[in-house]
Design an enzyme around this catalytic site. Structure first.
Site, mmCIF file in Angstrom:
data_model
loop_
_atom_site.group_PDB
_atom_site.id
_atom_site.type_symbol
_atom_site.label_atom_id
_atom_site.label_comp_id
_atom_site.label_asym_id
_atom_site.label_seq_id
_atom_site.Cartn_x
_atom_site.Cartn_y
_atom_site.Cartn_z
ATOM 1 N N CYS A 26 0.258 1.731 12.626
ATOM 2 C CA CYS A 26 0.649 0.679 11.687
ATOM 3 C C CYS A 26 0.570 -0.624 12.460
ATOM 4 O O CYS A 26 1.056 -0.705 13.602
ATOM 5 C CB CYS A 26 2.060 0.904 11.156
ATOM 6 S SG CYS A 26 2.661 -0.453 10.113
ATOM 7 N N THR A 41 -2.669 1.722 6.516
ATOM 8 C CA THR A 41 -2.394 2.406 5.250
ATOM 9 C C THR A 41 -3.428 2.058 4.182
ATOM 10 O O THR A 41 -3.745 2.883 3.318
ATOM 11 C CB THR A 41 -0.969 2.074 4.755
ATOM 12 O OG1 THR A 41 -0.037 2.262 5.831
ATOM 13 C CG2 THR A 41 -0.570 2.975 3.602
ATOM 14 N N CYS A 66 -5.068 -3.182 8.372
ATOM 15 C CA CYS A 66 -3.951 -2.399 7.830
ATOM 16 C C CYS A 66 -4.372 -0.943 7.825
ATOM 17 O O CYS A 66 -5.392 -0.594 7.223
ATOM 18 C CB CYS A 66 -3.599 -2.846 6.415
ATOM 19 S SG CYS A 66 -2.371 -1.794 5.580
ATOM 20 N N LYS A 83 8.521 -6.505 9.504
ATOM 21 C CA LYS A 83 8.047 -7.232 8.322
ATOM 22 C C LYS A 83 9.068 -8.266 7.852
ATOM 23 O O LYS A 83 8.710 -9.226 7.173
ATOM 24 C CB LYS A 83 7.717 -6.251 7.193
ATOM 25 C CG LYS A 83 6.351 -5.578 7.333
ATOM 26 C CD LYS A 83 6.031 -4.732 6.120
ATOM 27 C CE LYS A 83 4.668 -4.059 6.215
ATOM 28 N NZ LYS A 83 3.539 -4.996 6.114
ATOM 29 N N THR A 129 3.207 4.367 8.642
ATOM 30 C CA THR A 129 4.019 4.308 7.423
ATOM 31 C C THR A 129 4.072 5.686 6.768
ATOM 32 O O THR A 129 3.210 6.545 6.998
ATOM 33 C CB THR A 129 3.430 3.318 6.404
ATOM 34 O OG1 THR A 129 2.148 3.804 5.972
ATOM 35 C CG2 THR A 129 3.294 1.925 6.996
ATOM 36 N N ARG A 176 0.815 -1.204 0.000
ATOM 37 C CA ARG A 176 0.000 0.000 0.000
ATOM 38 C C ARG A 176 0.854 1.262 0.000
ATOM 39 O O ARG A 176 0.618 2.190 -0.778
ATOM 40 C CB ARG A 176 -0.921 0.009 1.231
ATOM 41 C CG ARG A 176 -2.129 -0.899 1.143
ATOM 42 C CD ARG A 176 -1.807 -2.385 1.110
ATOM 43 N NE ARG A 176 -1.133 -2.850 2.315
ATOM 44 C CZ ARG A 176 -0.453 -3.987 2.400
ATOM 45 N NH1 ARG A 176 -0.331 -4.788 1.345
ATOM 46 N NH2 ARG A 176 0.133 -4.348 3.520
#
Length: 237
Positions: free
Chosen positions: A196, A87, A85, A167, A127, A50
């Site tokens: 996030c 974002t 999520c 991640k 993010t 994203r």
């Protein structure tokens, strides 16, 4: 009482979806299996990034995948949808308009929760795609909340924690994280929005203080339980 089923758009990333499911289970005041929340969870790990798309670093638009999954959840028969999520909420309007069932906004629920719990000025950690599109900034303004965002150099450090550490399956650099938090506190922030879901993982792994941090994933889990007509435990585990 009608059984309510939550549809969860997950895989964004996969471990955040695992944490979300565990949060909902842990936070539900249930003494039998039947008192827990009914959920249908997608784990669309192949959804294009994203933040990369929003920042123009990728031409792979995640919107079509997100809309398709929302519609599949509706066809399956869920009563409402949550998206694990932050974002991805850049595409919220498009997702929301594509279905005829409610889609909860993690951004709106998080800021509403922060305001209800007496926070005055929020430091936003999210993010770069989220920050650049002002998802949380605009929501703070809507709820008359003060906010503070990091400069580009410090924001890049947030991205390193999210992408290079969490991640990538590595422990978060807590020295780097704590310096960023101290900077936000020095600028008058009495609450830190973990905007996030990877930062939600960081909070859980390191047992961070609930009073300072507003964990967007935890807020979404709480609202999922409430929306499903289930009870939230008074003391979270």
């Amino acid at each position: 009482m009608k059984n309510i089923t939550a549809g969860v758009m997950g895989g964004l990333g996969p471990m955040a979806s695992v944490y979300f499911y565990k949060m909902v289970v842990d936070m539900t005041d249930a003494k039998t299996d039947q008192e827990h929340v009914d959920m249908v969870i997608t784990n669309r790990a192949t959804t294009p990034d994203r933040s990369a798309y929003i920042l123009g670093k990728s031409d792979e638009n995640p919107a079509d995948v997100l809309v398709s999954d929302a519609q599949k959840l509706e066809q399956f028969g869920v009563d409402f949808i949550v998206i694990t999520c932050n974002t991805a909420h850049y595409f919220y309007d498009k997702i929301n308009k594509s279905v005829d069932i409610p889609v909860l906004s993690i951004v709106e629920e998080t800021i509403k929760y922060a305001k209800e719990n007496g926070h005055k000025k929020l430091g936003i950690m999210a993010t770069t795609g989220n920050i650049k599109t002002e998802l949380y900034q605009k929501m703070c303004e809507r709820f008359d909340m003060e906010y503070f965002v990091l400069d580009d150099e410090k924001q890049q450090q947030v991205m390193e924690i999210i992408y290079d550490d969490i991640k990538s399956g590595k422990p978060a650099d807590m020295n780097k994280f704590n310096k960023l938090v101290n900077h936000l506190k020095e600028n008058g922030c009495d609450g830190i929005v973990l905007g996030c879901t990877e930062l939600s993982i960081l909070k859980n792994d390191n047992n961070l203080d609930n009073d300072l941090y507003i964990d967007s994933l935890e807020v979404l889990a709480r609202q999922t339980i409430i929306k499903s007509n289930r009870k939230v435990k008074e003391i979270l585990v």
